[in-house]
Structures are given as C-alpha cells and as structure tokens.
Design a protein around this motif. Structure first.
Motif, mmCIF file in Angstrom:
data_model
loop_
_atom_site.group_PDB
_atom_site.id
_atom_site.type_symbol
_atom_site.label_atom_id
_atom_site.label_comp_id
_atom_site.label_asym_id
_atom_site.label_seq_id
_atom_site.Cartn_x
_atom_site.Cartn_y
_atom_site.Cartn_z
ATOM 1 N N THR A 1 26.466 44.473 40.902
ATOM 2 C CA THR A 1 27.480 44.110 41.897
ATOM 3 C C THR A 1 28.703 43.531 41.201
ATOM 4 N N GLN A 2 28.472 42.697 40.180
ATOM 5 C CA GLN A 2 29.581 42.106 39.438
ATOM 6 C C GLN A 2 30.402 43.191 38.731
ATOM 7 N N VAL A 3 29.719 44.207 38.194
ATOM 8 C CA VAL A 3 30.437 45.323 37.560
ATOM 9 C C VAL A 3 31.326 46.015 38.589
ATOM 10 N N ALA A 4 30.781 46.261 39.774
ATOM 11 C CA ALA A 4 31.551 46.923 40.829
ATOM 12 C C ALA A 4 32.739 46.073 41.257
ATOM 13 N N VAL A 5 32.513 44.769 41.381
ATOM 14 C CA VAL A 5 33.586 43.848 41.762
ATOM 15 C C VAL A 5 34.698 43.856 40.717
#
Length: 549
Positions: free
Chosen positions: A225-229
């Motif tokens: 999720t952090q990568v996507a953010v």
C-alpha cells in the motif's frame, strides 16, 4: 498428511485474496519460514473448507482453519488474530494442492480481482448492467463539477472493494476510470486526471472501514500500500508541477476556473485537517495545496483578489473546523498568501508562529524560495533566506538547497554576502558543513581556520587533500593549527602520538619552506628539541623523520 478435498481455480483465487487481506507481510514471511522448516506436525481436513493442524513453535500449537470464513480461524498461541502458525498451515495446504507456495506467501502483491465467468449468464448480465451504469455516469462528467467526478470515481472502483490496496489496485482503478471517460479539453483533462489520482490517494492513505471487519489503520501502511501511495504522490506532484494555461477569457467564462477553485477548496479542507505527525511517511496535502497555488494559480492571475479571498476562507475555516484544524497548516497557508501579496513582514510573522512547535517540515520552509529564484527577485530572496535559516537550524535537514539559494542570491546581489555569513554563523552548528564549504569557496582562509580552532578540530581529522587549498593559498593560517596539534600529541607521551607529532612537524617544515622562512623553522625546531630533550622516544622519532641528526 494428504487432504481429501481438491481446490478449484475459483477457490484458489479466493484463498489468495483472503490471505492478502487477513495477514500482514511480516506474518506471512514468518509463516513461510515455519513452512520451510517443516514445522507442521499433523494436517487433516474433516470437510472441504475445514483444516486442522499441529504446528511446532515454542510448544505445539493447535490450528483450525475455516477456508469459507477466515474470521473463524483459530490458533491457541499467545498471538490474537491471524498468526504465523496459521500462515504456515495455509502454505502447506497450497503445496498439497499443487499450487504455488510462493504466490500465496506473496499474496499482498499477487492479489487479483475475481474474473467474471463467461459461462455464467447471471454474472454476465450483472456485469453488462454495471457497464451500462458506468457509461451513464461517464456521460455526466463533461457538464459536472468535482462532486460529480468523485461520484463517478467511487462507482468505477466498486468492483475493486475486496482487493488488496497495492500498485495493481491503482492501475485497475485508473483503467476503469478512463475507460468510458468522454473527450475533454487538454486543461480539463489534466484536472480530471489530478482528481482521479487524489481520490485514489485518499482511499489508500486515509483510515478506512470499507471492508467488513477491517481495522482502520493510522500512521502506518502495509508495504505494498505504501508503494502504491508513493507512486500516486509522485504522479500528483508531476501533474501539479506541469503548466495549466488559464487565460483571462477563461476566467470570465468561469468554466475551467470554477473547477480550479473547486480543486482549491478540496485541497484546502484536506490540508487543514491533515495530521502533521504523518507528513514524513504519508502523502502531504499541504504540498499539493502549495503546488496548486505556485504552478497553476499564481502564474495565471493578476491583482490581489484571489489571495485576499483565500485569507478569508482560511480564517473562516478556523471556526468551522475547531479542534480538528491543523494550526501549522493554517498558519503556513496564510503565510503563503501574504507572500504572494508581497507583504513579507506579515508572512514572516505567521511563519514564525507556525515554527514555534515541532511539525513544520523544512521542505515547506524552502518552498518559499523557489518562486523567488524563478522570478529573479534577489532582494526578497535574501530576506527570506535570512528569515528561514534560523528555523532550519533546529531540524536535521540537508542544507544543499538552502546553500545553493544563497549562492544564486549573492551572485546576483554581491552586497548581500555579509548577510549570508551572518546567517550561516547564526545557524551553527547545524550549518557547519555548508559554512566550511563556503568559507573555502570564497577563500575566507582565516575565518575557516578560526572556526576549526573554535570547535577543537585537529589536522588528523582532515585528509591531506582537504588542506591542500589552504597550504597552497594561505599557508600562514595553518601554522597555529599544526603547532598546537603537534604539542598536544607530545603531551600524550606514547610512541604512537610521537609519530603523529613528527608527521605534523614535517608538514610544518614544508610550510615554512614555502613561505621562505627556513630560519624561523630552524629556531622553532631547536627550541622544540631542547624543550623535549628528556623524551627519548620522541627524539628517536625525530631522527627517524630526519628532522634532527
């Protein structure tokens, strides 16, 4: 150990999604280690969806898995919730079903949408109805405002509700959003794209309870999720750094401008309610707000009306938001408006209030200098560098950008150089590295040496190459530096320190020779040797160094 019941492709897809949803990455990694270490002692299936197993840990733990309802899974280990013992059992189950253990262990990345079967009449009918509704929503985009856009975005991502929030989720969401989007003008299309990214950013980065039983996260996100953010934030930053032509005629038409003002209203609300302790790790709506003003509004507007209106909106927000208001963001935003109004004194006053407590990021301070650099407003730039320098000094921050801004200011406004030195000196010790580099660049040899002596530096802390510019251009300023260090080494009274002292004395000899003061060197060396004549080891090192016969 062999299960009785076979899993089909649909059940495998569902298992991957459930594992991605209920297990975090760390638990899956630890479960994979247990699986590789063959810690599953017994394994049985009493029903197609029921697994019972015994897993070796600090003691043997009993695990029961319900493949139809992961909320009913249980392990008698001390961990509450879905644990590594359950993960190990599921990985063993995948192996026995001849499925990819690696895919299941990396379920966070591998999660995908269930595909609609072409052989299912009801599913195909439902999908057709959804596609028709999607087209109807898309038809209202061209004449709608930001609210209608966001309703359309929400409808587009409905089928993704139960998928893992990762880069693939974002790709699928953006693909769905653009599939039936009508043709828009280039400017409106850029705004639409911006809001699509902002909408998804909100979905990923904010506490959410979209899924049944989901625990709302706070300041930390899962890895994928952090990568996507991060990827979304980068895309948004690129969009806002690009140009958006807004002519006076368009302003009169109140079409594109009305959407820009709606965008401003949205970002203002998000910025003013953003938690300041999350800005380092999470996306900053404060940054988006700043970029919108700097790149899309400020270059395309004349007069002061928009800035004064924004100040009123910000002041009104104080009473409307109450305790949820981020005062840092509130003060910072007002400071920006006074900056655009060229009322620097008022802007500095608000900025200093915002910096009174921790929470103001250095990048937010430095963002005031970029427009001045671009516009070549050197006098104002000097004033801002003087003001923000002390505010940066209380923070761990790379000052390269600040240093470069000073270089440009002094290059165009040489009379500002004394202000640069005063400000950098005020910022010590945080500015130490920049201060030293500039002293050498500007050939302030004596000041550089005075600074080294004041902080107790010794020649041994520098590489020979670091001191070469000084030896070449101002050897005389190095004399006290080398003399004091040599005497300190002698006071240590050990063979290692004597060798270090002799090394420095040899460098001193070269300096005196360069300065054509050989007689002065001989006088010093005679006095030094006589003063330390009882230190036999030192005398030996002096002879080895060929300083004395």
């Amino acid at each position: 150990m062999q299960p009785t019941y076979t899993m089909d492709d649909t059940q495998w897809s569902k298992l991957i999604q459930n594992v991605a949803y209920y297990f975090d990455d760390l638990t899956l990694k630890r479960g994979f280690q247990y699986y590789k270490q063959s810690r599953i002692r017994s394994f049985s299936m009493t029903e197609p969806s029921k697994i019972n197993a015994l897993v070796e840990g600090r003691e043997d733990y009993r695990v029961s898995i319900d493949l139809d309802s992961f909320t009913r899974c249980h392990c008698n280990c001390p961990v509450s919730g879905h644990c590594k013992h359950m993960a190990a059992v599921l990985l063993s189950y995948a192996e026995q079903q001849n499925r990819s253990v690696q895919v299941l262990a990396n379920a966070k990345a591998a999660s995908f949408l269930p595909k609609i079967s072409s052989t299912s009449t009801s599913s195909a009918g439902a999908n057709g109805k959804y596609q028709q509704q999607l087209k109807e929503h898309a038809g209202r985009i061209a004449d709608g405002g930001i609210t209608e856009w966001r309703e359309y975005f929400a409808f587009c991502i409905t089928p993704l509700a139960h998928t893992t929030r990762n880069p693939e989720y974002v790709d699928r969401a953006l693909s769905s959003i653009t599939k039936f989007k009508p043709k828009l003008s280039p400017e409106m299309d850029k705004l639409f794209t911006l809001h699509a990214h902002l909408f998804l950013l909100e979905k990923l980065a904010k506490p959410s309870a979209n899924l049944p039983g989901q625990v709302a996260f706070t300041s930390s996100l899962g890895y994928y999720t952090q990568v996507a953010v991060s990827e979304l934030q980068e895309a948004i930053t690129r969009l806002l750094k690009s140009t958006l032509p807004l002519s006076p005629e368009q302003e009169k038409e109140q079409d594109l401008w009305s959407h820009v003002i709606e965008t401003l209203s949205y970002l203002r609300r998000e910025m003013l309610t953003e938690s300041r302790d999350r800005l380092r790790d999470q996306p900053s709506f404060s940054l988006c707000y700043d970029l919108l003003w700097r790149n899309w509004i400020y270059p395309n507007t004349g007069g002061t009306k928009l800035y004064l209106d924004e100040i009123k909106q910000l002041q009104q927000a104080e009473s409307e938001l109450g305790a949820s208001l981020s005062r840092h963001a509130w003060l910072l935003a007002q400071s920006r408006m006074y900056f655009y109004l060229k009322d620097d004194q008022k802007a500095w006053e608000l900025l200093n209030k915002a910096a009174e407590r921790p929470g103001l990021h250095p990048d937010e301070l430095m963002s005031f200098t970029s427009p001045l650099l671009d516009a070549g407003e050197w006098s104002r730039l000097v004033g801002w560098l003087v003001q923000i320098g002390p505010l940066l000094s209380s923070r761990l921050y790379n000052l390269n950008s600040y240093s470069t801004s000073w270089e440009e200011a002094v290059r165009h406004l040489p009379e500002a150089e004394p202000q640069m030195w005063n400000t950098l000196a005020t910022m010590l010790p945080i500015s130490g590295e920049v201060y030293e580099e500039k002293l050498i660049a500007y050939e302030k040899w004596q000041t550089w040496m005075d600074y080294q002596l004041s902080i107790g530096k010794q020649p041994s802390e520098f590489r020979v190459a670091d001191l070469q510019p000084m030896e070449k251009n101002a050897p005389e300023v190095l004399l006290p530096f080398y003399h004091q260090a040599a005497e300190r080494f002698v006071l240590d009274k050990n063979r290692h320190s004597y060798k270090a002292a002799v090394k420095l004395l040899k460098r001193l000899s070269k300096l005196y020779k360069k300065m054509k003061q050989e007689e002065r060197w001989e006088e010093f060396l005679d006095a030094f040797t006589t003063r330390h004549s009882r230190l036999r080891a030192l005398q030996e090192e002096l002879r080895k160094g060929k300083l004395i016969p």
